[in-house]
Design a protein around this motif. Structure first.
Motif, PDB file in Angstrom:
ATOM      1  N   MET A  34       1.006  -1.323   0.128  1.00 38.52           N
ATOM      2  CA  MET A  34      -0.034  -0.009   0.090  1.00 38.52           C
ATOM      3  C   MET A  34       1.112   1.082  -0.034  1.00 38.52           C
ATOM      4  O   MET A  34       1.789   1.322   1.008  1.00 38.52           O
ATOM      5  CB  MET A  34      -0.717  -0.249   1.153  1.00 38.52           C
ATOM      6  N   PHE A  35       0.458   2.659  -0.898  1.00 36.91           N
ATOM      7  CA  PHE A  35       1.069   3.473  -1.488  1.00 36.91           C
ATOM      8  C   PHE A  35       0.980   4.662   0.515  1.00 36.91           C
ATOM      9  O   PHE A  35       1.740   5.666   0.390  1.00 36.91           O
ATOM     10  CB  PHE A  35       0.974   4.341  -2.491  1.00 36.91           C
ATOM     11  N   THR A  36       0.104   4.974   1.057  1.00 35.95           N
ATOM     12  CA  THR A  36      -0.565   4.708   2.262  1.00 35.95           C
ATOM     13  C   THR A  36      -0.802   4.230   3.618  1.00 35.95           C
ATOM     14  O   THR A  36      -1.964   3.007   2.676  1.00 35.95           O
ATOM     15  CB  THR A  36      -1.114   6.438   1.741  1.00 35.95           C
ATOM     16  N   GLN A  37      -0.847   4.020   4.453  1.00 40.05           N
ATOM     17  CA  GLN A  37      -0.845   2.946   5.382  1.00 40.05           C
ATOM     18  C   GLN A  37      -1.160   3.674   7.031  1.00 40.05           C
ATOM     19  O   GLN A  37      -0.829   5.347   7.300  1.00 40.05           O
ATOM     20  CB  GLN A  37       0.155   1.962   5.575  1.00 40.05           C
ATOM     21  N   ALA A  38      -1.854   3.340   7.424  1.00 38.37           N
ATOM     22  CA  ALA A  38      -3.420   3.879   8.676  1.00 38.37           C
ATOM     23  C   ALA A  38      -2.252   4.001   9.676  1.00 38.37           C
ATOM     24  O   ALA A  38      -1.814   4.970   9.993  1.00 38.37           O
ATOM     25  CB  ALA A  38      -4.655   3.452   8.403  1.00 38.37           C
ATOM     26  N   TRP A  39      -1.911   2.532  10.031  1.00 35.64           N
ATOM     27  CA  TRP A  39      -0.964   1.895  11.594  1.00 35.64           C
ATOM     28  C   TRP A  39       0.589   2.614  10.968  1.00 35.64           C
ATOM     29  O   TRP A  39       0.766   2.709  12.785  1.00 35.64           O
ATOM     30  CB  TRP A  39      -0.573   0.840  11.570  1.00 35.64           C
ATOM     31  N   ASN A  40       0.817   3.764  10.110  1.00 44.71           N
ATOM     32  CA  ASN A  40       2.446   4.256  10.864  1.00 44.71           C
ATOM     33  C   ASN A  40       1.796   5.613  11.664  1.00 44.71           C
ATOM     34  O   ASN A  40       2.353   6.496  11.828  1.00 44.71           O
ATOM     35  CB  ASN A  40       2.050   5.314   9.049  1.00 44.71           C
ATOM     36  N   MET A  41       0.239   5.522  11.929  1.00 40.73           N
ATOM     37  CA  MET A  41       0.165   6.867  12.538  1.00 40.73           C
ATOM     38  C   MET A  41       0.853   6.420  13.718  1.00 40.73           C
ATOM     39  O   MET A  41       0.988   7.032  14.990  1.00 40.73           O
ATOM     40  CB  MET A  41      -1.433   7.350  12.693  1.00 40.73           C
ATOM     41  N   TYR A  42       0.329   4.748  14.135  1.00 41.19           N
ATOM     42  CA  TYR A  42       0.915   4.427  15.295  1.00 41.19           C
ATOM     43  C   TYR A  42       2.325   4.258  15.392  1.00 41.19           C
ATOM     44  O   TYR A  42       2.760   4.428  16.413  1.00 41.19           O
ATOM     45  CB  TYR A  42       0.017   2.931  15.155  1.00 41.19           C
ATOM     46  N   SER A  43       2.932   4.257  14.981  1.00 43.56           N
ATOM     47  CA  SER A  43       4.162   3.640  15.053  1.00 43.56           C
ATOM     48  C   SER A  43       4.790   5.334  15.216  1.00 43.56           C
ATOM     49  O   SER A  43       6.186   5.203  15.202  1.00 43.56           O
ATOM     50  CB  SER A  43       5.036   2.852  13.221  1.00 43.56           C
ATOM     51  N   PHE A  44       4.654   6.194  15.106  1.00 42.23           N
ATOM     52  CA  PHE A  44       5.099   7.555  14.705  1.00 42.23           C
ATOM     53  C   PHE A  44       4.239   8.909  15.688  1.00 42.23           C
ATOM     54  O   PHE A  44       5.154   8.392  17.062  1.00 42.23           O
ATOM     55  CB  PHE A  44       4.692   8.764  13.595  1.00 42.23           C
ATOM     56  N   ALA A  45       3.237   8.488  16.473  1.00 39.26           N
ATOM     57  CA  ALA A  45       2.827   9.218  17.335  1.00 39.26           C
ATOM     58  C   ALA A  45       3.246   8.736  18.302  1.00 39.26           C
ATOM     59  O   ALA A  45       2.915   9.877  19.408  1.00 39.26           O
ATOM     60  CB  ALA A  45       1.389   9.510  16.904  1.00 39.26           C
ATOM     61  N   VAL A  46       2.491   7.336  19.208  1.00 36.22           N
ATOM     62  CA  VAL A  46       3.059   7.036  20.147  1.00 36.22           C
ATOM     63  C   VAL A  46       4.566   7.566  20.352  1.00 36.22           C
ATOM     64  O   VAL A  46       4.732   8.110  21.588  1.00 36.22           O
ATOM     65  CB  VAL A  46       2.693   5.265  20.438  1.00 36.22           C
ATOM     66  N   PRO A  47       5.236   7.108  19.851  1.00 34.29           N
ATOM     67  CA  PRO A  47       6.490   7.326  20.138  1.00 34.29           C
ATOM     68  C   PRO A  47       7.124   8.572  20.483  1.00 34.29           C
ATOM     69  O   PRO A  47       7.721   8.441  21.354  1.00 34.29           O
ATOM     70  CB  PRO A  47       7.438   6.719  19.181  1.00 34.29           C
ATOM     71  N   LEU A  48       6.812   9.463  19.472  1.00 39.93           N
ATOM     72  CA  LEU A  48       6.603  10.848  19.638  1.00 39.93           C
ATOM     73  C   LEU A  48       6.174  11.560  20.974  1.00 39.93           C
ATOM     74  O   LEU A  48       6.934  12.286  21.510  1.00 39.93           O
ATOM     75  CB  LEU A  48       6.879  11.382  18.210  1.00 39.93           C
ATOM     76  N   ILE A  49       5.294  11.296  21.270  1.00 37.46           N
ATOM     77  CA  ILE A  49       4.315  12.241  21.641  1.00 37.46           C
ATOM     78  C   ILE A  49       4.190  11.723  23.196  1.00 37.46           C
ATOM     79  O   ILE A  49       4.045  12.412  24.400  1.00 37.46           O
ATOM     80  CB  ILE A  49       2.525  12.272  21.228  1.00 37.46           C
ATOM     81  N   THR A  50       4.082  10.183  23.029  1.00 34.55           N
ATOM     82  CA  THR A  50       3.120   9.977  24.644  1.00 34.55           C
ATOM     83  C   THR A  50       4.789   9.440  25.361  1.00 34.55           C
ATOM     84  O   THR A  50       5.392   8.987  26.294  1.00 34.55           O
ATOM     85  CB  THR A  50       2.890   8.713  24.240  1.00 34.55           C
ATOM     86  N   GLN A  51       5.622   9.168  24.531  1.00 31.64           N
ATOM     87  CA  GLN A  51       6.972   8.694  24.837  1.00 31.64           C
ATOM     88  C   GLN A  51       7.958   9.614  24.866  1.00 31.64           C
ATOM     89  O   GLN A  51       8.705  10.333  25.893  1.00 31.64           O
ATOM     90  CB  GLN A  51       7.554   7.577  24.289  1.00 31.64           C
TER      91      GLN A  51
END
Length: 800
Positions: free
Chosen positions: A679-696
């Motif tokens: 897929m050339f764009t993928q929803a769960w990329n949001m999990y892979s970036f937002a959780v480490p950046l914002i919550t961690q």
């Protein structure tokens, strides 16, 4: 005739009301200068892009063509879609001047904007340059295409512009399950309105297209050809245009559809023309809002830009289907519909970026589809946009639903939300344990790894079940179900112990892929050997054969944990923070071996020593497959796991690996399989970036139900300064600034709700803590000094 008069009346009214010096079309092109456009690579012009709205989207190639794309409905996943139907395979356009004719199918460049795209076509022989812009308004069943045609010659030019639309009115994947049967298309042309109408012969599915009334268009059989699959049809128009030297003109084309009536399609078409500038500005303003919510400033500019665009990418995936629901799909082009597990991962990141609206509608959609299909708390896996369920659910979806609800509650504090979904969680956890054949609380069945035969006691199912019981315990306590809370916590504690004992395999320094009998493992190991041998991974073949020889000496019924595939899910104990610290340290180090420059392998035995230098295009199989894949979800899980155990530098390394895929093929997007496959764009990329950046990294851990926000930044070593603005938590909004220089750490927090508590947490190594310049005392917990404050603005300084 009534339809023609209605459409013509609207267009005439619009044409006489637009008396501004600059046309709406020109204003749109001019406003591109204010947007963050990213240029594509020439090597990837023959690869997909999307122009998306919540009702309609268009998928084609960056070079301006519309080849047959996709495998779910083979060759039909591109084009223009109005789910649950397809409208068009695409269109062609051409210019003819003084016998020189050229098709607009070989773009010299492609620029992607957050919500629009521009292709540039050069033809020096004709003296004409063309830019094609397309965008899809929010909430409308249609799209706008603008051709800006410029005379770059030194003399006046008269030329013929031709446009052909290729209809393919057909149902979405699994359409036959709900009585949606494809038939050939008919096309008609209305001389009065100058509008083409395509209709499926057997269904009330319509597509209409035309231009502005100021242009005189006439039907033509000429134009550039396409040979798409399917039962579609095609028709075109031409118009004669003249330009002085250096002059330009913008020619609009509007395409709309309907799954109801022709008059509805015509109304949609008129609405596109009437609201062209309003629609553009409205979408531009909304995307500006997406940018500024949870907006970060960090030392890594490329990572910062990637995170900004991931917010846009997620919005491209929103599918709003009347009668079914509104929620984001998993990925484009082949997964535009809805998935339980993809939503559950994505929402944990999405809620941190302020998208409560989309979070709530997606949860409502997945929940309603699950209740309709299963009714027992089991959460569906995959559902097409006509509501047809393909897979009613794997085991992991149900516990992950519980943890997702808890995470959303932590960010919103919405008790009604909790009360609404908790009964489903209760039912789901009962159903989950009905799949536990031996009473050890680990359900038997498929989890995230869809490898045939991997349906014993899977590590990810065990881990996500443990987390679900732990989270459900806290929800039950809030809702006054004290006995249930104790029962859930007891199960969570037992599962944690099992995971850290029975699933741990010391000789591999890893948690097991699964627990099963020696006979189960021997059945699977032959398939793993064939896979490794086919991929020419001799180290894996040797390891697997040694394991097989050892297993052959075990009693067939001996049950234990086995490491065969080195699947990414063995890292979920660290992702969820339930691994014993010493085991986590060993397992994280083991996990680092199964990487390439783009991230984590889905299946570790697919890796070899050469992988460390594999920084080019992914070579997949002729038939779509994830074999040999490196993906963003496993990489994000590993980043989260590293952070959970105090390794922000290692977590950043994984984020950087994923970011290497950003714009690799499609500017502004990250592919599902790194760097350019699937897929050339993928929803769960949001999990892979937002959780480490914002919550961690920023350490924002909300407790909105109690109106308290815990802030414990855990920044990479080299990040001396960072900030984040407009983080929405309940009815509060915070911004945070972090500075760590010369042994002094300063954390400043602004919030809109002064009565909320802000607990700023500083490592014990900082001996002095000051508030407003005065040293203060603080309590200590888990190695951190905690300072709890209220007010609109707080600043804490700490010295080592």
């Amino acid at each position: 005739m009534r339809h023609s008069v209605l459409f013509l009346t609207v267009l005439i009214a619009v044409s006489f009301s637009c008396q501004t010096p600059l046309s709406p079309e020109s204003e749109i092109f001019d406003s591109l200068q204010t947007l963050n456009g990213l240029s594509g690579k020439k090597d990837y012009l023959a690869s997909p892009f999307v122009s998306a709205g919540d009702r309609v989207y268009l998928i084609g190639h960056q070079d301006g063509t519309f080849p047959d794309l996709g495998w779910h409905v083979e060759g039909e996943m591109g084009g223009i879609w109005l789910h649950p139907i397809k409208l068009m395979d695409g269109f062609t356009a051409s210019i003819e001047s003084e016998g020189n004719s050229f098709c607009l199918d070989k773009a010299s460049s492609f620029t992607n904007y957050p919500f629009a795209n521009v292709h540039r076509f050069d033809n020096p022989e004709s003296g004409i340059e063309v830019e094609r812009l397309q965008f899809v308004p929010d909430g409308k069943e249609g799209m706008t295409i603008l051709f800006r045609i410029k005379n770059v010659d030194t003399s006046a030019i008269t030329f013929e512009f031709t446009f052909r639309g290729y209809t393919d009115l057909m149902p979405v994947w699994l359409g036959d399950r709900t009585g949606m049967i494809d038939h050939p298309d008919d096309i008609s042309f209305d001389e009065m309105t100058k509008v083409f109408t395509g209709k499926d012969q057997g269904n009330d599915w319509f597509v209409v297209w035309g231009s502005s009334p100021e242009f005189q268009i006439n039907p033509t059989d000429q134009g550039c050809a396409m040979q798409p699959k399917g039962l579609g049809n095609n028709a075109g128009f031409s118009t004669t245009l003249s330009l002085e030297a250096g002059q330009e003109i913008i020619f609009p084309v509007f395409i709309a559809g309907s799954t109801e009536t022709e008059i509805k399609a015509l109304e949609n078409l008129a609405s596109l023309h009437e609201g062209i500038l309003t629609d553009w500005n409205s979408k531009k303003d909304r995307y500006s809002g997406l940018k500024t919510q949870a907006e970060i400033q960090i030392p890594d500019a490329e990572l910062q830009l990637a995170f900004e665009w991931i917010k846009y990418n997620t919005d491209w995936l929103v599918r709003d289907v009347p009668g079914v629901g509104r929620g984001f799909g998993a990925g484009l082009q082949d997964y535009p519909w809805w998935f339980g597990v993809d939503s559950e991962y994505t929402i944990k990141g999405l809620i941190a970026t302020g998208r409560k609206d989309l979070v709530y509608s997606t949860i409502e959609l997945i929940h309603s589809l699950s209740e309709k299909e299963n009714g027992n708390g089991k959460i569906v896996h995959e559902v097409s946009t006509n509501g047809a369920v393909f897979n009613p659910g794997n085991l992991n979806e149900t516990p992950q639903f519980a943890s997702m609800i808890w995470e959303v509650y932590r960010w919103t504090g919405d008790r009604e939300f909790l009360e609404k979904y908790f009964p489903t969680i209760e039912k789901g956890l009962v159903w989950l344990l009905e799949n536990d054949s031996d009473g050890n609380l680990v359900p038997d069945g498929y989890g995230m790894m869809e490898i045939h035969g991997l349906e014993s006691e899977m590590i990810d199912v065990a881990v996500y079940s443990q987390k679900a019981f732990s989270d459900a315990s806290q929800m039950a306590e809030i809702l006054g179900k004290t006995d249930l809370a104790k029962d859930y916590q007891s199960k969570a504690d037992a599962l944690k112990a099992t995971i850290n004992s029975d699933f741990w395999v010391p000789e591999f320094g890893s948690y097991a892929d699964f627990i099963g009998t020696a006979e189960d493992a021997l059945t699977l190991i032959d398939g793993a050997i064939i896979r490794a041998d086919t991929l020419n991974k001799p180290w894996a073949v040797e390891e697997l054969k040694a394991t097989k020889a050892k297993l052959s000496t075990y009693p067939k019924t001996q049950k234990q944990g086995f490491v065969l595939y080195h699947n990414w899910v063995v890292n979920t104990p660290m992702e969820m923070g339930i691994a014993d610290p010493e085991k986590a340290k060993i397992a994280l180090e083991t996990g680092r071996k199964y990487t390439n420059p783009f991230g984590m392998f889905v299946t570790g035995i697919d890796r070899d020593e050469a992988a460390a230098n594999e920084d080019g295009s992914f070579t997949g199989s002729k038939m779509f497959s994830y074999t040999g894949a490196v993906m963003t979800l496993p990489t994000g899980v590993q980043s989260i796991g590293e952070n959970k155990y105090g390794n922000p530098d290692a977590a950043l390394d994984y984020l950087k690996r994923m970011t290497r895929s950003f714009g690799f093929a499609l500017p502004g997007s990250i592919y599902e399989v790194s760097p350019d496959y699937g897929m050339f764009t993928q929803a769960w990329n949001m999990y892979s970036f937002a959780v480490p950046l914002i919550t961690q990294f920023f350490g924002i851990q909300p407790d909105a139900g109690n109106r308290v926000i815990y802030i414990r930044p855990q920044m990479p070593t080299d990040w001396e300064e960072a900030s984040i603005q407009k983080v929405i938590i309940g009815d509060n909004e915070i911004s945070l600034t972090y500075v760590d220089k010369s042994g002094v750490r300063a954390i400043e927090v602004d919030q809109t709700q002064s009565k909320w508590g802000i607990s700023i947490e500083i490592p014990e190594e900082f001996k002095k803590v000051k508030v407003l310049g005065k040293e203060v005392s603080s309590d200590t917990k888990d190695g951190y000094r905690r300072i709890l404050m209220t007010g609109k603005k707080m600043r804490v300084e700490a010295e080592k």
